[in-house]
Design a protein around this motif. Structure first.
Motif, PDB file in Angstrom:
ATOM      1  N   THR A   1     -27.820 -18.764   5.733  1.00 30.49           N
ATOM      2  CA  THR A   1     -26.449 -18.611   6.252  1.00 30.49           C
ATOM      3  C   THR A   1     -26.307 -19.157   7.668  1.00 30.49           C
ATOM      4  N   ASP A   2     -27.357 -19.824   8.170  1.00 28.34           N
ATOM      5  CA  ASP A   2     -27.330 -20.362   9.530  1.00 28.34           C
ATOM      6  C   ASP A   2     -27.190 -21.880   9.521  1.00 28.34           C
ATOM      7  N   VAL A   3     -26.724 -22.391  10.650  1.00 31.45           N
ATOM      8  CA  VAL A   3     -26.681 -23.823  10.906  1.00 31.45           C
ATOM      9  C   VAL A   3     -27.666 -24.091  12.036  1.00 31.45           C
ATOM     10  N   LEU A   4     -28.501 -25.126  11.865  1.00 27.92           N
ATOM     11  CA  LEU A   4     -29.467 -25.504  12.887  1.00 27.92           C
ATOM     12  C   LEU A   4     -29.138 -26.876  13.442  1.00 27.92           C
ATOM     13  N   LEU A   5     -29.321 -26.997  14.749  1.00 23.44           N
ATOM     14  CA  LEU A   5     -29.138 -28.249  15.462  1.00 23.44           C
ATOM     15  C   LEU A   5     -30.370 -28.442  16.323  1.00 23.44           C
ATOM     16  N   ASP A   6     -31.074 -29.558  16.128  1.00 26.55           N
ATOM     17  CA  ASP A   6     -32.247 -29.883  16.939  1.00 26.55           C
ATOM     18  C   ASP A   6     -31.962 -31.149  17.716  1.00 26.55           C
ATOM     19  N   VAL A   7     -32.301 -31.154  19.000  1.00 29.88           N
ATOM     20  CA  VAL A   7     -32.220 -32.358  19.815  1.00 29.88           C
ATOM     21  C   VAL A   7     -33.593 -32.562  20.429  1.00 29.88           C
ATOM     22  N   ARG A   8     -34.170 -33.736  20.161  1.00 30.36           N
ATOM     23  CA  ARG A   8     -35.553 -34.014  20.569  1.00 30.36           C
ATOM     24  C   ARG A   8     -35.594 -35.392  21.216  1.00 30.36           C
ATOM     25  N   ASP A   9     -36.260 -35.483  22.360  1.00 32.33           N
ATOM     26  CA  ASP A   9     -36.427 -36.792  22.997  1.00 32.33           C
ATOM     27  C   ASP A   9     -37.907 -37.085  23.176  1.00 32.33           C
ATOM     28  N   ASP A  10     -38.227 -38.362  23.407  1.00 30.09           N
ATOM     29  CA  ASP A  10     -39.621 -38.749  23.633  1.00 30.09           C
ATOM     30  C   ASP A  10     -39.865 -39.048  25.108  1.00 30.09           C
TER      31      ASP A  10
END
Length: 193
Positions: free
Chosen positions: A130-139
């Protein structure tokens, strides 16, 4: 109507930024334009929707592309990739998460990839129950060893934290190295039962 009002506000902020004699004030106003514009994207999608929901992944793609173009420019070696699907989410949740995505991508480009000729920022959206996930990843360079979101002086992170934890009743996690990863998890309902 809301979209038109947000676009008017963004235009007024742009005019004020052009008239500013202070680089710091002009930068702050440009960031405010970016925030208002990210919300306008979702409201434009809502105006076209049959119900009060929006495809979050599509909104995030549009918003983070605006941020990349504004910060890195068309000739930059900075790449932003958006992957994943969420399906429709309520407009209020989509508006808030689009703003969060814009802030996190802005930080990744401005701080994580500061001074880099090339770099990659990856944005992922998905559902988990029931959740929404948002991932932001940089190098990029990663977080300082003594990093604390509580002690951060960056307005963008304060906005992200308030929106995620207070408004959406979600969680915010920071990780790395290599680079920096920020994971946002919020109830798809926006914390409302």
């Amino acid at each position: 109507r809301v979209k038109n009002n947000l676009q008017t506000i963004a235009s007024l902020l742009r005019i004020q930024a052009r008239r500013s004699t202070s680089d710091e004030a002009a930068r702050a106003l440009a960031e405010a334009v970016e925030r208002v514009s990210s919300m306008a994207v979702v409201h434009e999608m809502l105006a076209e929707a049959a119900d009060e929901s929006v495809d979050l992944a599509a909104a995030v793609r549009t918003v983070v592309d605006m941020v990349r173009q504004g910060l890195a420019g068309p000739e930059s070696g900075i790449t932003v990739r958006v992957d994943g699907e969420t399906g429709p989410v309520p407009g209020q949740v989509a508006t808030s998460l689009a703003l969060v995505a814009a802030e996190l991508v802005h930080n990744a480009i401005e701080h994580g990839l500061a001074g880099a000729v090339e770099g990659v920022v990856r944005v992922g959206t998905r559902r988990a129950g029931t959740d929404v996930l948002l991932d932001v990843r940089d190098d990029g360079i990663g977080l300082p060893r003594d990093f604390s979101v509580d002690g951060s002086a960056h307005l963008g992170l304060a906005i992200v934290r308030t929106v995620v934890e207070d408004d959406l009743r979600g969680t915010l996690e920071f990780g790395g190295p290599p680079g920096t990863t920020v994971t946002v998890r919020v109830p798809a309902s926006g914390g409302k039962e």
